[in-house]
Scaffold this active site. Structure first.
Site, PDB file in Angstrom:
ATOM      1  N   GLY A   9     -35.267 -12.312 -64.900  1.00  0.00           N
ATOM      2  CA  GLY A   9     -33.912 -12.594 -65.357  1.00  0.00           C
ATOM      3  C   GLY A   9     -33.476 -13.995 -64.958  1.00  0.00           C
ATOM      4  O   GLY A   9     -34.312 -14.902 -64.802  1.00  0.00           O
ATOM      5  N   VAL A  11     -32.183 -15.439 -62.153  1.00  0.00           N
ATOM      6  CA  VAL A  11     -32.664 -16.054 -60.903  1.00  0.00           C
ATOM      7  C   VAL A  11     -34.189 -16.168 -60.893  1.00  0.00           C
ATOM      8  O   VAL A  11     -34.743 -17.205 -60.501  1.00  0.00           O
ATOM      9  CB  VAL A  11     -32.191 -15.247 -59.673  1.00  0.00           C
ATOM     10  CG1 VAL A  11     -32.724 -15.857 -58.388  1.00  0.00           C
ATOM     11  CG2 VAL A  11     -30.670 -15.180 -59.628  1.00  0.00           C
ATOM     12  N   GLY A  12     -34.874 -15.105 -61.341  1.00  0.00           N
ATOM     13  CA  GLY A  12     -36.342 -15.122 -61.324  1.00  0.00           C
ATOM     14  C   GLY A  12     -36.906 -16.252 -62.160  1.00  0.00           C
ATOM     15  O   GLY A  12     -37.804 -16.991 -61.731  1.00  0.00           O
ATOM     16  N   ASP A  32     -41.470  -8.111 -65.091  1.00  0.00           N
ATOM     17  CA  ASP A  32     -40.180  -7.480 -65.398  1.00  0.00           C
ATOM     18  C   ASP A  32     -40.459  -6.101 -65.992  1.00  0.00           C
ATOM     19  O   ASP A  32     -41.598  -5.794 -66.348  1.00  0.00           O
ATOM     20  CB  ASP A  32     -39.368  -8.340 -66.375  1.00  0.00           C
ATOM     21  CG  ASP A  32     -37.863  -8.109 -66.248  1.00  0.00           C
ATOM     22  OD1 ASP A  32     -37.166  -8.957 -65.646  1.00  0.00           O
ATOM     23  OD2 ASP A  32     -37.371  -7.063 -66.748  1.00  0.00           O
ATOM     24  N   ARG A  82     -23.896  -8.764 -59.657  1.00  0.00           N
ATOM     25  CA  ARG A  82     -22.516  -8.263 -59.710  1.00  0.00           C
ATOM     26  C   ARG A  82     -21.748  -8.882 -60.870  1.00  0.00           C
ATOM     27  O   ARG A  82     -22.129  -9.923 -61.410  1.00  0.00           O
ATOM     28  CB  ARG A  82     -21.795  -8.510 -58.384  1.00  0.00           C
ATOM     29  CG  ARG A  82     -21.613  -9.949 -57.980  1.00  0.00           C
ATOM     30  CD  ARG A  82     -20.731 -10.040 -56.746  1.00  0.00           C
ATOM     31  NE  ARG A  82     -20.933 -11.299 -56.038  1.00  0.00           N
ATOM     32  CZ  ARG A  82     -20.134 -11.736 -55.079  1.00  0.00           C
ATOM     33  NH1 ARG A  82     -19.093 -11.031 -54.698  1.00  0.00           N
ATOM     34  NH2 ARG A  82     -20.384 -12.892 -54.468  1.00  0.00           N
ATOM     35  N   ARG A  88     -21.121  -7.775 -53.401  1.00  0.00           N
ATOM     36  CA  ARG A  88     -22.586  -7.595 -53.459  1.00  0.00           C
ATOM     37  C   ARG A  88     -22.965  -6.200 -52.978  1.00  0.00           C
ATOM     38  O   ARG A  88     -23.921  -5.599 -53.460  1.00  0.00           O
ATOM     39  CB  ARG A  88     -23.277  -8.644 -52.587  1.00  0.00           C
ATOM     40  CG  ARG A  88     -23.046 -10.080 -53.027  1.00  0.00           C
ATOM     41  CD  ARG A  88     -23.692 -11.023 -52.028  1.00  0.00           C
ATOM     42  NE  ARG A  88     -23.544 -12.426 -52.357  1.00  0.00           N
ATOM     43  CZ  ARG A  88     -22.499 -13.173 -51.984  1.00  0.00           C
ATOM     44  NH1 ARG A  88     -21.516 -12.648 -51.287  1.00  0.00           N
ATOM     45  NH2 ARG A  88     -22.447 -14.456 -52.298  1.00  0.00           N
ATOM     46  N   ASN A  95     -29.854  -1.097 -56.681  1.00  0.00           N
ATOM     47  CA  ASN A  95     -30.878  -2.061 -56.250  1.00  0.00           C
ATOM     48  C   ASN A  95     -31.812  -1.541 -55.154  1.00  0.00           C
ATOM     49  O   ASN A  95     -32.975  -1.950 -55.081  1.00  0.00           O
ATOM     50  CB  ASN A  95     -30.219  -3.377 -55.844  1.00  0.00           C
ATOM     51  CG  ASN A  95     -29.712  -4.143 -57.066  1.00  0.00           C
ATOM     52  OD1 ASN A  95     -29.950  -3.714 -58.201  1.00  0.00           O
ATOM     53  ND2 ASN A  95     -29.041  -5.255 -56.861  1.00  0.00           N
ATOM     54  N   SER A 119     -32.702  -9.930 -54.136  1.00  0.00           N
ATOM     55  CA  SER A 119     -31.798  -8.919 -54.706  1.00  0.00           C
ATOM     56  C   SER A 119     -30.710  -8.542 -53.698  1.00  0.00           C
ATOM     57  O   SER A 119     -30.973  -8.443 -52.493  1.00  0.00           O
ATOM     58  CB  SER A 119     -32.592  -7.664 -55.081  1.00  0.00           C
ATOM     59  OG  SER A 119     -33.708  -8.007 -55.867  1.00  0.00           O
ATOM     60  N   ASN A 120     -29.514  -8.313 -54.198  1.00  0.00           N
ATOM     61  CA  ASN A 120     -28.367  -7.989 -53.342  1.00  0.00           C
ATOM     62  C   ASN A 120     -28.132  -6.494 -53.216  1.00  0.00           C
ATOM     63  O   ASN A 120     -28.529  -5.740 -54.106  1.00  0.00           O
ATOM     64  CB  ASN A 120     -27.114  -8.651 -53.935  1.00  0.00           C
ATOM     65  CG  ASN A 120     -26.954 -10.079 -53.439  1.00  0.00           C
ATOM     66  OD1 ASN A 120     -27.102 -10.342 -52.246  1.00  0.00           O
ATOM     67  ND2 ASN A 120     -26.649 -10.991 -54.349  1.00  0.00           N
ATOM     68  N   ASP A 148     -26.302 -20.571 -49.270  1.00  0.00           N
ATOM     69  CA  ASP A 148     -24.952 -20.729 -48.718  1.00  0.00           C
ATOM     70  C   ASP A 148     -24.796 -22.105 -48.062  1.00  0.00           C
ATOM     71  O   ASP A 148     -23.731 -22.736 -48.152  1.00  0.00           O
ATOM     72  CB  ASP A 148     -24.671 -19.614 -47.700  1.00  0.00           C
ATOM     73  CG  ASP A 148     -24.818 -18.224 -48.326  1.00  0.00           C
ATOM     74  OD1 ASP A 148     -24.614 -18.111 -49.551  1.00  0.00           O
ATOM     75  OD2 ASP A 148     -25.163 -17.277 -47.604  1.00  0.00           O
ATOM     76  N   ARG A 151     -24.269 -24.701 -50.701  1.00  0.00           N
ATOM     77  CA  ARG A 151     -22.876 -24.642 -51.186  1.00  0.00           C
ATOM     78  C   ARG A 151     -21.927 -25.252 -50.146  1.00  0.00           C
ATOM     79  O   ARG A 151     -20.946 -25.904 -50.509  1.00  0.00           O
ATOM     80  CB  ARG A 151     -22.487 -23.186 -51.475  1.00  0.00           C
ATOM     81  CG  ARG A 151     -23.193 -22.664 -52.708  1.00  0.00           C
ATOM     82  CD  ARG A 151     -22.815 -21.223 -52.994  1.00  0.00           C
ATOM     83  NE  ARG A 151     -23.403 -20.775 -54.244  1.00  0.00           N
ATOM     84  CZ  ARG A 151     -23.725 -19.525 -54.512  1.00  0.00           C
ATOM     85  NH1 ARG A 151     -23.515 -18.573 -53.612  1.00  0.00           N
ATOM     86  NH2 ARG A 151     -24.245 -19.196 -55.674  1.00  0.00           N
ATOM     87  N   HIS A 175     -25.074 -12.511 -45.746  1.00  0.00           N
ATOM     88  CA  HIS A 175     -24.839 -13.132 -47.062  1.00  0.00           C
ATOM     89  C   HIS A 175     -23.808 -12.273 -47.797  1.00  0.00           C
ATOM     90  O   HIS A 175     -24.145 -11.508 -48.702  1.00  0.00           O
ATOM     91  CB  HIS A 175     -26.164 -13.212 -47.821  1.00  0.00           C
ATOM     92  CG  HIS A 175     -26.040 -13.832 -49.181  1.00  0.00           C
ATOM     93  ND1 HIS A 175     -25.615 -15.111 -49.388  1.00  0.00           N
ATOM     94  CD2 HIS A 175     -26.281 -13.314 -50.420  1.00  0.00           C
ATOM     95  CE1 HIS A 175     -25.596 -15.376 -50.683  1.00  0.00           C
ATOM     96  NE2 HIS A 175     -25.992 -14.295 -51.332  1.00  0.00           N
TER      97      HIS A 175
END
Ligand SMILES: NC(=O)c1ccc[n+]([C@@H]2O[C@H](COP(=O)([O-])OP(=O)(O)OC[C@H]3O[C@@H](n4cnc5c(N)ncnc54)[C@H](O)[C@@H]3O)[C@@H](O)[C@H]2O)c1
Ligand SMILES: O=C(O)C[C@H](O)C(=O)O
Length: 308
Positions: A9, A11-12, A32, A82, A88, A95, A119-120, A148, A151, A175
């Site tokens: 998806g 991120v992957g 996947d 999310r 998350r 998940n 994964s969250n 993080d 950011r 996180h």
């Protein structure tokens, strides 16, 4: 160096793209469950190879783990992201099952693999991989703090009116929207503490903006972010693959460090060929220690929802 990325998806695929562009891995396998999806993403990415100048071979598979055999590193991004307004932690119900299943499939064909969990809720998913796989703790790494911290540097540079390359800073702790601990006290602008340039109120704002960095993007995008997450994962993969001994805050199983035990949470680590080669304990103030304990309590609460 063979890298598997599970979940093709947002991120992957982003992570596979950054790994390929950096040109240090011989092979990236995308996996996947959506029929043809990983194959399609892999083909699309391979058609960028001559344009972007990389030789990494990217292939895709719909759930055939035989194709992942003998992976050195595997990244788990499979699972749902999310939506605006969610935390998350709310993703755990779906998940946890996916991460458990995927990690056991990975180990079946790559018993010596180093796993990076994305994964969250990521700290709890990292803990789940510890509890269910039997891999040594240096080979299970949760990615959150690297993102993080990126950011945090973005927000610091914005507040300072300085280039990001002049700014250094780190985020430890869980996180999550409330559990992150941006270490403003230790952040610098070219070695000078940022407190020389920014008021306490402005630094507090930077801290708060950093903590809700993922939620802010989720509100704007309608789903969670992928470019910076993908780039952060590729940085960890490269540090391990190229034995760089780089320091990143990562979610790692603590065994007394920072006064915490039997929990995966963000702390500075050194990454090299052996995965997590060292957990670095930095001196924290009492206020920072208290915040870290609060953050750990939040992670433990989510861990308590796991059926392991
Ligand atoms: N740790 C972090 O810093 C961080 C950053 C960004 C996103 N995330 C998390 O990463 C996860 C993925 O986010 P995304 O935006 O890429 O989501 P996405 O929906 O774009 O992609 C997820 C992919 O996983 C696949 N999938 C689901 N179950 C699977 C299974 N059993 N085996 C293989 N593949 C499976 C789906 O088909 C989908 O293609 C989410 O849980 C998100 O919260 C974490
Ligand atoms: O915010 C999210 O849900 C995804 C990820 O953890 C992020 O920080 O971007």
């Amino acid at each position: 160096m063979k890298v598997t990325v599970v979940g093709a998806g947002a991120v992957g695929a982003s992570c596979a793209e950054y790994i390929a562009i950096k040109n240090f891995a011989s092979e990236v396998v995308l996996v996947d469950i959506k029929e043809g999806y990983a194959e399609g993403k892999a083909m699309d990415l391979m058609q960028t190879a001559s344009l972007n100048g990389f030789d990494t071979k990217i292939t895709g598979t719909t759930g055939d783990y035989v194709k992942t055999a003998h992976s050195d590193i595997a990244v788990i991004t499979s699972g749902i992201p999310r939506k605006p307004g969610m935390t998350r932690e709310e993703l755990i119900g779906i998940n946890a099952g996916i991460v458990k299943d995927v990690s056991s499939n990975l180990i079946k064909y790559s018993p010596n693999v180093t796993i990076i969990v994305v994964s969250n809720p990521m700290d709890t998913m990292t803990y789940l991989v510890h509890k269910t796989t039997g891999l040594p703790k240096n080979k299970i790494i949760g990615m959150g703090g690297a993102l993080d911290s990126a950011r945090f540097k973005y927000r610091l540079a914005e507040a300072l009116g300085a280039p990001i390359s002049d700014v250094d800073g780190m985020v430890i702790g869980g996180h999550s929207d409330t559990g992150m601990l941006p270490l403003t006290r230790l952040a610098t602008r070219n070695s000078v503490p940022v407190s020389k340039f920014l008021s306490e109120e402005r630094l507090e704002q930077v801290k708060e903006d950093t903590k809700v960095g993922g939620a802010t993007l989720t509100k704007l995008l309608g789903t969670s972010a992928w470019y910076a997450p993908g780039a952060a994962v590729s940085g960890l993969v490269q540090a391990i693959a190229c034995d760089q001994k780089k320091m990143f805050p990562c979610s790692t199983l603590l065994d007394g460090e920072y006064g915490l035990k039997d929990i995966c949470i963000g702390a500075p680590v050194i990454l090299g060929n052996d995965g997590i080669e060292e957990i670095v304990e930095i001196e924290l103030t009492d206020a920072e220690k208290n915040k870290l304990q609060e953050s750990a309590a939040g992670v433990r609460k989510t861990n308590g929802l796991l059926e392991v």
